[in-house]
Write an enzyme that holds these catalytic residues in place. Structure first.
Site, PDB file in Angstrom:
ATOM      1  N   GLU A  94       0.264  -5.191  -3.498  1.00 14.62           N
ATOM      2  CA  GLU A  94       0.964  -4.694  -2.296  1.00 14.62           C
ATOM      3  C   GLU A  94       2.099  -5.637  -1.907  1.00 14.62           C
ATOM      4  O   GLU A  94       3.178  -5.194  -1.508  1.00 14.62           O
ATOM      5  CB  GLU A  94      -0.013  -4.546  -1.117  1.00 14.62           C
ATOM      6  CG  GLU A  94      -1.137  -3.539  -1.332  1.00 14.62           C
ATOM      7  CD  GLU A  94      -0.690  -2.077  -1.267  1.00 14.62           C
ATOM      8  OE1 GLU A  94       0.510  -1.825  -1.098  1.00 14.62           O
ATOM      9  OE2 GLU A  94      -1.558  -1.204  -1.425  1.00 14.62           O
ATOM     10  N   ARG A 143       5.898  -4.109  -2.016  1.00 15.03           N
ATOM     11  CA  ARG A 143       6.575  -3.924  -0.714  1.00 15.03           C
ATOM     12  C   ARG A 143       7.540  -5.063  -0.418  1.00 15.03           C
ATOM     13  O   ARG A 143       8.691  -4.829  -0.054  1.00 15.03           O
ATOM     14  CB  ARG A 143       5.535  -3.823   0.410  1.00 15.03           C
ATOM     15  CG  ARG A 143       4.591  -2.654   0.215  1.00 15.03           C
ATOM     16  CD  ARG A 143       3.694  -2.414   1.410  1.00 15.03           C
ATOM     17  NE  ARG A 143       2.519  -1.661   0.997  1.00 15.03           N
ATOM     18  CZ  ARG A 143       1.887  -0.768   1.733  1.00 15.03           C
ATOM     19  NH1 ARG A 143       2.293  -0.486   2.940  1.00 15.03           N
ATOM     20  NH2 ARG A 143       0.815  -0.142   1.268  1.00 15.03           N
ATOM     21  N   ASP A 189      -2.740   5.357 -10.425  1.00 16.26           N
ATOM     22  CA  ASP A 189      -1.488   6.126 -10.352  1.00 16.26           C
ATOM     23  C   ASP A 189      -0.253   5.412 -10.896  1.00 16.26           C
ATOM     24  O   ASP A 189       0.397   5.870 -11.830  1.00 16.26           O
ATOM     25  CB  ASP A 189      -1.236   6.604  -8.906  1.00 16.26           C
ATOM     26  CG  ASP A 189      -1.386   5.488  -7.863  1.00 16.26           C
ATOM     27  OD1 ASP A 189      -1.786   4.372  -8.228  1.00 16.26           O
ATOM     28  OD2 ASP A 189      -1.101   5.740  -6.673  1.00 16.26           O
ATOM     29  N   GLU A 209       4.183  11.001  -1.619  1.00 18.18           N
ATOM     30  CA  GLU A 209       4.210  11.379  -3.045  1.00 18.18           C
ATOM     31  C   GLU A 209       4.804  12.761  -3.331  1.00 18.18           C
ATOM     32  O   GLU A 209       5.553  12.935  -4.295  1.00 18.18           O
ATOM     33  CB  GLU A 209       2.812  11.255  -3.663  1.00 18.18           C
ATOM     34  CG  GLU A 209       2.401   9.815  -3.979  1.00 18.18           C
ATOM     35  CD  GLU A 209       2.027   8.990  -2.771  1.00 18.18           C
ATOM     36  OE1 GLU A 209       1.823   9.587  -1.689  1.00 18.18           O
ATOM     37  OE2 GLU A 209       1.936   7.760  -2.881  1.00 18.18           O
ATOM     38  N   THR A 268       7.627   1.544  -7.148  1.00 16.50           N
ATOM     39  CA  THR A 268       6.621   2.474  -6.635  1.00 16.50           C
ATOM     40  C   THR A 268       6.606   2.551  -5.116  1.00 16.50           C
ATOM     41  O   THR A 268       5.976   3.432  -4.538  1.00 16.50           O
ATOM     42  CB  THR A 268       5.222   2.125  -7.190  1.00 16.50           C
ATOM     43  OG1 THR A 268       4.329   3.192  -6.904  1.00 16.50           O
ATOM     44  CG2 THR A 268       4.694   0.838  -6.586  1.00 16.50           C
TER      45      THR A 268
HETATM   46  C1  DMJ Z   1       2.712   3.239  -1.704  1.00 25.09           C
HETATM   47  O1  DMJ Z   1       2.426   1.980  -1.240  1.00 25.09           O
HETATM   48  C2  DMJ Z   1       3.063   3.223  -3.149  1.00 25.09           C
HETATM   49  O2  DMJ Z   1       3.703   4.398  -3.473  1.00 25.09           O
HETATM   50  C3  DMJ Z   1       1.874   3.022  -4.041  1.00 25.09           C
HETATM   51  O3  DMJ Z   1       2.186   3.071  -5.399  1.00 25.09           O
HETATM   52  C4  DMJ Z   1       0.835   4.051  -3.759  1.00 25.09           C
HETATM   53  N1  DMJ Z   1       0.655   4.380  -2.416  1.00 25.09           N
HETATM   54  C5  DMJ Z   1       1.581   4.150  -1.376  1.00 25.09           C
HETATM   55  C6  DMJ Z   1       2.077   5.406  -0.707  1.00 25.09           C
HETATM   56  O4  DMJ Z   1       1.197   6.431  -0.639  1.00 25.09           O
END
Ligand code: DMJ
Length: 593
Positions: free
Chosen positions: A179, A183, A312, A490, A577
């Protein structure tokens, strides 16, 4: 193949079979040939004219017919493949600006109540940090590039000032490695690029990466789940001390590789590359990756195989690593293609009655005699909705015969795998939109699909092809976890990619529909947006949390859908992501490993 296409083919076969069974009829005799001339001169020209006019009014009628004849899976596909309509990628200014207003509504509340705090709670008007050791700029950094893209100069200047004067990683506590990378590191790197190389962000990014690097010091080279940023040490996940998850160790690569490019220091690249090499060597026999690996041995452990949580972005980054370096790393292309094959063979299913394409999970089970079997569970996380867009993007890159492909791609520009992935991607997006058919118009955290063996028979409580587990049983109960909508991006992310690759307005319409539902049910009048507890309940019950990805992803993707397509063109950028755009680049010789 849709039933309509199937029927048409059957009908076509039928008409050829009938004459063959009868003696051939002699050609119709006419007295003088006047009938033939009459047809050619009087009847044919108006028919041709009608066809031409019809083509100009709606060429899709013909494209659909051609597509159906060629046998693509979906009528929809036929509409997209082969369309000669020039896509309109200019901004939809009123809608784009409405998204900017929504961002301001969210950010200004955060800035007013909680500036600098990691997370924001819009109902209590409070901010909190991830740990008691103090914040690390989670919300501020996650929002920087969205402000830059939206041209919110004043908000951006104040946020930058906070980064320059208040942000520190000298925090003696445990932070999630993944995370923090997607982020904060991703946000800093993207801000660096979009700000025109503001050195502040590169300094901060390098500082953060140096603190994360020690988590890779394990026997396998896999990074540990957590990191103490002040002590610069990796920490195991207290809930799963022996394991790391596939998404978490394989979703650091875009960020660390780009940092190596910027700093010239190859160490970041080497560490994340080594993780991918080990994963490739450890893949399960059927080509799939399960959600957990052992960080000591580097092996996969017996655990669920799925496309949602903990897995994912492993799949997402296989493709994006290939894209990031201008499609030259065949290692990633092959890994991605193999993974998509395995997914199609094992996880992609069609619902019982309306044949919606969805993804299921495989759960390992051992019986009393220790015999292993895999139970197929028709459960799809909201998180999986990234996959529709990702498959379409993959179809136009690893699945393209030549590049760039047309927009939308023509059938002969894609390989067989590319066509398959394109079709599945479009169908999955449609399914994700179906899961928005709820009282609020928002999709739940988890959807289950009906299967013949689910023992529910023709339960009138579950009339459709999918349902939210436990949600409709007792309205007075606290809704189940599955029923929530926590402002996830998503589906919108997939709509963005689908719109850019097709120019089909339908994707903008769908995005607007979701945005309107967010406005109607998640907006907090005093400022900010809140998660809701049950997507099937109106008025919505709100939960006191605005996830940072509302600012970094959900609103950014919405903005990009309605902005002019010259903003972040897909051939120049790859989004991490967390939707932080990073430029695509050529690997410099000194970084070739
Ligand atoms: C985000 O932090 C990122 O997209 C991560 O890969 C998966 N989930 C959240 C959003 O749903």
């Amino acid at each position: 193949m849709s039933s309509e296409v199937r029927q048409r083919k059957k009908a076509a076969k039928g008409t050829t079979a009938v004459p063959a069974a009868r003696p051939p009829r002699p050609p119709a005799e006419t007295d003088s040939g006047v009938g033939g001339s009459f047809f050619l001169l009087i009847v044919l020209p108006p028919i041709c004219l009608c066809i031409i006019i019809l083509y100009f009014i709606n060429p899709n009628i013909f494209h659909n017919a051609i597509g159906a004849f060629l046998g693509y899976d979906e009528r929809e596909t036929a509409r997209v493949f082969g369309s000669d309509l020039p896509p309109d990628f200019t901004a939809d200014i009123p809608k784009r600006d409405a998204i900017v207003q929504a961002f301001k509504h969210a950010w200004s509340a955060y800035e007013r109540d909680a500036m600098g705090a990691d997370e924001y709670h819009p109902l209590s008007h409070e901010g909190t940090n991830l740990t008691s050791a103090g914040g690390i700029g989670y919300t501020v950094v996650d929002s920087l590039d969205t402000m830059l893209l939206m041209g919110l100069d004043q908000e951006y200047a104040r946020a930058r000032n906070w980064v320059a004067t208040k942000m520190t990683f000298e925090r003696d506590a445990s932070f999630n490695t993944f995370e923090t990378t997607i982020r904060v590191l991703g946000g800093l790197l993207s801000a660096y690029h979009l700000s025109g190389n503001d050195e502040l962000y590169l300094e901060k990014a390098s500082d953060l990466a140096e603190r994360i690097l020690p988590t890779f010091q394990t026997p396998s080279g896999f990074p540990l789940t957590n990191v103490n940023l002040a002590k610069k040490e990796g920490i195991v996940d207290p809930n799963w001390p022996d394991y790391v998850s596939s998404a978490e160790i394989a979703t650091l690569q875009l960020e660390f590789r780009y940092l190596s490019l910027l700093t010239g220091n190859s160490i970041y690249w080497e560490k994340v590359e080594a993780v991918m090499q080990t994963i490739k060597g450890a893949l399960l026999p059927h080509g799939m990756a399960s959600i957990f690996l052992d960080w000591r041995t580097g092996e996969f452990v017996l655990s669920a195989v799925r496309l949602g949580s903990r897995a994912d972005s492993y799949y997402e980054y296989l493709l994006k690593q290939y894209i990031q370096t201008n499609s030259v790393e065949n290692f990633y292309r092959d890994m991605y293609n193999d993974a998509m094959d395995a997914i199609h063979k094992n996880l992609i299913k069609k619902s019982v009655s309306s044949k919606m394409v969805y993804t299921s999970e495989l759960i390992p089970e051992t019986n009393r005699n220790e015999v292993l079997s895999w139970r197929l569970t028709p459960k799809q996380d909201h998180l999986v909705c990234f996959l529709g867009g990702s498959l379409m993007l993959g179809a136009t890159t690893t699945g393209a015969v030549k590049r760039p492909v047309s927009v939308p791609p023509k059938a002969d520009e894609l390989t067989e795998q590319g066509k398959r992935d394109w079709n599945t991607g479009m169908a999955l997006i449609k399914t994700c939109m179906e899961t928005h058919n709820t009282a609020t118009g928002l999709a739940p955290e988890i959807a289950h699909f009906r299967i013949a063996s689910d023992g529910m028979g023709h339960d009138p409580k579950f009339p459709g092809d999918w349902y939210i587990k436990g949600a409709r049983l007792r309205p007075d109960e606290l809704p189940p976890y599955d029923a929530r909508y926590i402002l996830r991006p998503e589906t919108i992310e997939s709509l963005f990619i689908a719109f850019r690759l097709t120019g089909n307005e339908k994707y903008r319409d769908w995005a607007w529909r979701i945005f309107s539902a967010i406005e109607a049910h998640c907006r907090v009048e005093t400022g900010g947006y809140a998660s809701i507890l049950n997507v099937d309940e109106v008025p919505s019950r709100k939960e006191d949390k605005m996830e940072t990805f509302m600012l970094s992803e959900t609103l950014k993707y919405l903005y990009l859908i309605f902005a002019d397509a010259s903003v972040l063109p897909l051939e120049k950028y790859v989004l991490n992501t967390e939707a932080h755009p990073l430029p695509i680049f050529d690997i410099p010789p000194e970084l070739l490993i």
